[in-house]
Enzyme design. Structure first.
Site, mmCIF file in Angstrom:
data_model
loop_
_atom_site.group_PDB
_atom_site.id
_atom_site.type_symbol
_atom_site.label_atom_id
_atom_site.label_comp_id
_atom_site.label_asym_id
_atom_site.label_seq_id
_atom_site.Cartn_x
_atom_site.Cartn_y
_atom_site.Cartn_z
ATOM 1 N N LYS A 165 10.083 3.695 0.293
ATOM 2 C CA LYS A 165 9.040 4.064 -0.670
ATOM 3 C C LYS A 165 9.637 5.051 -1.657
ATOM 4 O O LYS A 165 10.435 5.900 -1.280
ATOM 5 C CB LYS A 165 7.896 4.713 0.107
ATOM 6 C CG LYS A 165 6.787 5.246 -0.747
ATOM 7 C CD LYS A 165 5.562 5.545 0.082
ATOM 8 C CE LYS A 165 5.661 6.859 0.803
ATOM 9 N NZ LYS A 165 4.364 7.305 1.318
ATOM 10 N N ASP A 198 5.971 8.446 10.762
ATOM 11 C CA ASP A 198 6.519 9.282 9.694
ATOM 12 C C ASP A 198 5.756 10.592 9.508
ATOM 13 O O ASP A 198 6.003 11.321 8.542
ATOM 14 C CB ASP A 198 6.570 8.501 8.378
ATOM 15 C CG ASP A 198 5.205 8.030 7.910
ATOM 16 O OD1 ASP A 198 4.324 7.799 8.756
ATOM 17 O OD2 ASP A 198 5.015 7.895 6.685
ATOM 18 N N ARG A 211 7.769 -2.889 2.783
ATOM 19 C CA ARG A 211 7.934 -2.927 4.240
ATOM 20 C C ARG A 211 8.246 -4.337 4.694
ATOM 21 O O ARG A 211 7.540 -5.274 4.339
ATOM 22 C CB ARG A 211 6.669 -2.429 4.937
ATOM 23 C CG ARG A 211 6.505 -0.945 4.742
ATOM 24 C CD ARG A 211 5.472 -0.346 5.640
ATOM 25 N NE ARG A 211 5.258 1.022 5.188
ATOM 26 C CZ ARG A 211 4.221 1.768 5.513
ATOM 27 N NH1 ARG A 211 3.292 1.292 6.309
ATOM 28 N NH2 ARG A 211 4.106 2.989 5.057
ATOM 29 N N LYS A 221 -0.480 12.390 2.710
ATOM 30 C CA LYS A 221 -1.296 12.810 3.837
ATOM 31 C C LYS A 221 -0.379 13.510 4.833
ATOM 32 O O LYS A 221 0.831 13.310 4.812
ATOM 33 C CB LYS A 221 -2.032 11.633 4.450
ATOM 34 C CG LYS A 221 -1.185 10.441 4.864
ATOM 35 C CD LYS A 221 -2.114 9.289 5.258
ATOM 36 C CE LYS A 221 -1.372 8.087 5.809
ATOM 37 N NZ LYS A 221 -0.888 7.193 4.756
ATOM 38 N N GLU A 280 -8.441 9.356 4.505
ATOM 39 C CA GLU A 280 -8.638 7.917 4.680
ATOM 40 C C GLU A 280 -9.066 7.646 6.115
ATOM 41 O O GLU A 280 -8.652 8.362 7.037
ATOM 42 C CB GLU A 280 -7.340 7.169 4.413
ATOM 43 C CG GLU A 280 -6.861 7.245 2.982
ATOM 44 C CD GLU A 280 -5.720 6.269 2.737
ATOM 45 O OE1 GLU A 280 -5.985 5.210 2.160
ATOM 46 O OE2 GLU A 280 -4.578 6.556 3.140
ATOM 47 N N ASP A 327 1.865 9.897 13.609
ATOM 48 C CA ASP A 327 2.483 8.571 13.588
ATOM 49 C C ASP A 327 3.988 8.636 13.323
ATOM 50 O O ASP A 327 4.573 9.713 13.279
ATOM 51 C CB ASP A 327 1.785 7.677 12.556
ATOM 52 C CG ASP A 327 2.069 8.111 11.130
ATOM 53 O OD1 ASP A 327 2.354 9.304 10.917
ATOM 54 O OD2 ASP A 327 2.004 7.263 10.221
ATOM 55 N N SER A 333 6.213 3.777 8.761
ATOM 56 C CA SER A 333 5.071 4.530 9.278
ATOM 57 C C SER A 333 4.735 4.227 10.735
ATOM 58 O O SER A 333 5.563 4.412 11.612
ATOM 59 C CB SER A 333 3.874 4.275 8.376
ATOM 60 O OG SER A 333 2.815 5.108 8.737
ATOM 61 N N HIS A 334 3.541 3.696 10.953
ATOM 62 C CA HIS A 334 3.031 3.469 12.306
ATOM 63 C C HIS A 334 3.532 2.156 12.912
ATOM 64 O O HIS A 334 3.196 1.841 14.043
ATOM 65 C CB HIS A 334 1.512 3.445 12.239
ATOM 66 C CG HIS A 334 1.015 2.498 11.183
ATOM 67 N ND1 HIS A 334 1.164 2.765 9.833
ATOM 68 C CD2 HIS A 334 0.449 1.294 11.266
ATOM 69 C CE1 HIS A 334 0.689 1.762 9.145
ATOM 70 N NE2 HIS A 334 0.241 0.844 9.983
ATOM 71 N N SER A 350 -7.958 5.598 8.010
ATOM 72 C CA SER A 350 -6.809 5.181 8.807
ATOM 73 C C SER A 350 -6.053 6.372 9.398
ATOM 74 O O SER A 350 -4.858 6.284 9.628
ATOM 75 C CB SER A 350 -5.875 4.345 7.938
ATOM 76 O OG SER A 350 -5.519 5.080 6.776
ATOM 77 N N THR A 360 0.840 -1.201 0.000
ATOM 78 C CA THR A 360 0.000 0.000 0.000
ATOM 79 C C THR A 360 0.876 1.252 0.000
ATOM 80 O O THR A 360 0.541 2.254 -0.618
ATOM 81 C CB THR A 360 -0.905 0.018 1.249
ATOM 82 O OG1 THR A 360 -1.544 -1.248 1.384
ATOM 83 C CG2 THR A 360 -1.960 1.098 1.147
ATOM 84 N N ASP A 375 2.554 11.369 8.823
ATOM 85 C CA ASP A 375 1.479 11.618 7.849
ATOM 86 C C ASP A 375 0.082 11.328 8.404
ATOM 87 O O ASP A 375 -0.912 11.672 7.773
ATOM 88 C CB ASP A 375 1.728 10.881 6.521
ATOM 89 C CG ASP A 375 1.911 9.394 6.691
ATOM 90 O OD1 ASP A 375 1.827 8.899 7.827
ATOM 91 O OD2 ASP A 375 2.152 8.717 5.670
ATOM 92 N N ARG A 376 -0.011 10.713 9.585
ATOM 93 C CA ARG A 376 -1.335 10.450 10.158
ATOM 94 C C ARG A 376 -1.644 11.436 11.271
ATOM 95 O O ARG A 376 -0.738 12.051 11.836
ATOM 96 C CB ARG A 376 -1.395 9.041 10.729
ATOM 97 C CG ARG A 376 -1.185 7.969 9.693
ATOM 98 C CD ARG A 376 -1.419 6.606 10.297
ATOM 99 N NE ARG A 376 -1.241 5.589 9.271
ATOM 100 C CZ ARG A 376 -1.775 4.382 9.316
ATOM 101 N NH1 ARG A 376 -2.493 4.019 10.352
ATOM 102 N NH2 ARG A 376 -1.583 3.529 8.335
HETATM 103 C C1 VG1 Z 1 -2.762 1.264 5.755
HETATM 104 C C2 VG1 Z 1 -4.024 2.098 5.742
HETATM 105 C C3 VG1 Z 1 -4.059 2.985 4.517
HETATM 106 C C4 VG1 Z 1 -2.781 3.845 4.477
HETATM 107 C C5 VG1 Z 1 -1.569 2.944 4.538
HETATM 108 C C6 VG1 Z 1 -0.291 3.732 4.627
HETATM 109 O O1 VG1 Z 1 -2.745 0.405 4.636
HETATM 110 O O2 VG1 Z 1 -5.161 1.281 5.777
HETATM 111 O O3 VG1 Z 1 -5.207 3.779 4.540
HETATM 112 O O4 VG1 Z 1 -2.737 4.602 3.301
HETATM 113 O O5 VG1 Z 1 -1.629 2.120 5.698
HETATM 114 O O6 VG1 Z 1 -0.302 4.576 5.736
HETATM 115 P P1 VG1 Z 1 -3.156 -1.152 4.724
HETATM 116 O O7 VG1 Z 1 -2.901 -1.714 3.363
HETATM 117 O O8 VG1 Z 1 -2.320 -1.750 5.805
HETATM 118 O O9 VG1 Z 1 -4.596 -1.166 5.112
HETATM 119 V V1 VG1 Z 1 1.125 5.106 6.422
HETATM 120 O O10 VG1 Z 1 0.800 6.189 7.577
HETATM 121 O O11 VG1 Z 1 1.661 3.822 6.647
HETATM 122 O O12 VG1 Z 1 2.264 5.305 5.372
HETATM 123 CO CO CO Z 2 2.431 7.026 8.218
#
Ligand code: VG1
Ligand code: CO
Length: 555
Positions: free
Chosen positions: A138, A291, A34, A388, A375, A289, A125-126, A377, A30, A293-294
């Site tokens: 990425k 990185d 990772r 984001k 999103e 989070d 990310s998280h 999330s 996504t 972006d959340r």
């Molecule tokens: C998750 C979230 C998605 C978001 C992605 C990256 O993906 O559901 O909405 O864009 O993480 O977020 P998945 O495929 O695990 O549902 V971040 O803050 O990781 O870069």
């Molecule tokens: Co993130």
């Protein structure tokens, strides 16, 4: 070329070709590739992926590359290697954040501001960090956004046939010292990771209005979760906006995020949540989070779901100076609630429904079709960058609250009283056996043609499908983006497998139910969604396939 001082003649920097063999499973998910740090530490692993990126994007003469990450364990190692490889692959210039730090939205901004041809963002990310935890890479393209599927598809194909990667003989650079150095024939600029981003935020929002609210007693707590937003939040919230020292907590980025998940939700930011529900709550609590972006937004005694936040921000965005009179459209990912759709309808602007992942918003933003996107999330952002942006969402909330002189709770209630309320929750089943998760999804898809008309408790299925998206700009098609089951009363459940996990599979079940303004808009989410939760279990056989009767995480 480089001048050989001793001989007084020009010589070519020698490019070293390192033989390698493909690794399985280097598919960007996504949001990039990772894996566990241990996987990335294997000889050639990161190099294979980075070389595959360079082979696909083919840097043109003069091209600049941005490199930065969320500061997690292994960040500096990969950055030093990526710099040498960029020099060998023909980049003229690398821009890297001091200390190897760039939040994801800041990296997006730096790519755009300096006209770079793209960037490598190193983050998971998280997900937790540390020697036994997660890492990620990425690639973002020149618009500052994550590479679209057409590009990630080519990168994956390249990882499957890669035979060598290119580098040069060069020492590590001093990542902590601002300024320019030379690596081979390439210039590397170590830049302040915060300044450009903070300046951008100051252009977008009414900092004076926020400062005025702060001086009249408006308070907040921002939990940076020991991740990348610490320095950004310190500069913007405490230094520029005048919030009291100590407003930003956990503000120093740590390689292992202090052993926590830097995931801004009610489970991992529980301390903040408890504060906000207690007697000593400030006016607003927020978190971001790993990185940056959340975002998590909690008012005094009131949690705002990310889906609601998108709708509420969209409804009020024109209060912020940079958005006045120019909200062209809204986009949300498919599993995100339809709260934003109601705002779009009321404003007479389009609302786009895209697959999960920020890369799907890029074309809509570039084409000017949407101004704000989000999103479920905990991601919200706008056309100011192509990612984001956690702090951006927090600042937009602050700007709106300051100008409207209203509490978070009041704003939410006023919003629901006008548009009705989309009760919403996501249930995650983590580290499920991959084969079992795949079987669950396969059996679910096989049932789709006959689901319509079937009853689950009080709910009758009106429609069920596997979500497919045709990009309105380049007409590319993305299939199999999650299973949607819609019920006659307008509620729905959605099933997807995560594309960011690093262990087994994560099943995500998204639950939503709409109550009109005249209905029960002040009820408990868990209670309101009971029929949908029961139906989801029955339709997908969750316990049967996963051996679990309850989710690991509810957000
Ligand atoms: C998750 C979230 C998605 C978001 C992605 C990256 O993906 O559901 O909405 O864009 O993480 O977020 P998945 O495929 O695990 O549902 V971040 O803050 O990781 O870069
Ligand atoms: Co993130």
């Amino acid at each position: 070329m480089r001048r050989n001082v001793l001989l007084g003649e020009w010589v070519l920097t020698e490019i070293v070709t390192v033989p390698t063999a493909p690794f399985d499973g280097q598919a960007p998910g996504t949001s990039g590739l990772r894996k566990k740090v241990r996987v990335f530490q294997q000889a050639n692993y990161a190099e294979n992926f980075i070389q595959s990126v360079f082979d696909v994007v083919k840097p043109q003469p003069g091209a600049a590359l941005v490199i930065g990450g969320d500061g997690r364990f292994h960040n500096r190692t990969v950055i030093q290697q990526a710099i040498r490889m960029a020099a060998a692959n023909g980049y003229a210039r690398v821009l890297v954040g001091q200390g190897g730090i760039l939040s994801t939205p800041a990296a997006s901004h730096v790519i755009r501001k300096y006209g770079a041809s793209g960037g490598l963002i190193l983050s998971a990310s998280h997900n937790p960090g540390g020697p036994d935890e997660d890492f990620g890479i990425k690639y973002n393209i020149a618009n500052g956004g994550p590479a679209p599927e057409s590009v990630t598809g080519e990168i994956l194909a390249r990882t499957r046939e890669i035979a060598f990667w290119l580098t040069i003989e060069a020492e590590d650079i001093d990542l902590d010292r601002l300024g320019e150095v030379t690596v081979g024939d390439m210039t590397v600029e170590v830049l302040d990771p915060v300044a450009d981003y903070a300046d951008l935020m100051e252009q977008l929002f009414d900092f004076d209005a926020i400062r005025k609210a702060v001086s009249s007693g408006f308070t907040m707590r921002f939990d940076a979760m020991s991740a990348v937003t610490g320095p950004y939040a310190m500069e913007i919230l405490e230094n520029r906006l005048g919030f009291a020292p100590g407003t930003v907590v956990n503000g120093t980025p740590l390689e292992d995020f202090g052993g926590h998940h830097p995931d801004p939700n009610l489970i991992h930011a529980k301390e903040l949540y408890d504060l906000m529900m207690g007697p000593d709550a400030p006016d607003i609590g927020a978190a971001s989070d790993g990185d940056g972006d959340r975002n998590l937004i909690i008012g005094r005694g009131r949690f705002i779901t990310p889906s609601d936040s998108l709708a509420m921000l969209a409804a009020n965005i024109e209060i912020a100076p940079a958005y006045r009179g120019r909200l062209s459209g809204i986009a949300r990912s498919m599993p995100t609630s339809a709260a934003a759709d109601r705002v779009a309808e009321a404003l007479g602007i389009p609302c786009f429904e895209t697959p999960t992942g920020w890369k799907f918003f890029g074309n809509l933003l570039d084409a000017g079709k949407v101004t704000i996107c989000g999103e479920e999330s905990a991601g919200t952002g706008s056309d100011h960058v192509r990612e984001k942006d956690g702090l951006w969402a927090v600042l937009l909330w602050l700007n709106i609250l300051a100008v409207r002189d209203i509490s978070v709770d009041q704003l939410a209630r006023t919003h629901w009283a006008r548009f009705g309320r989309n009760y919403y929750a996501r249930h995650d089943y983590e580290a499920v056996d991959s084969a079992a998760a795949a079987t669950l999804m396969d059996e679910l898809k096989a049932r789709l043609p006959t689901l319509a008309g079937e009853m689950f408790g009080s709910l009758t299925v009106s429609r069920a499908d596997s979500f497919s998206y045709t990009d309105p700009v380049d007409h590319s098609v993305s299939e199999n983006q999650g299973v949607r089951v819609l019920f006659e009363d307008g509620s729905r459940v959605v099933f997807r497998l995560s594309g960011t996990g690093t262990q087994g599979a994560t099943l995500r079940v998204y639950l939503e139910r709409y109550e009109p303004a005249t209905g029960a808009i002040d009820a408990e989410t868990g209670v309101m969604l009971e029929p949908q939760i029961a139906a989801a279990h029955e339709i997908a056989g969750i316990a049967h396939h996963t051996g679990r009767s309850a989710p690991d995480v509810v957000t």
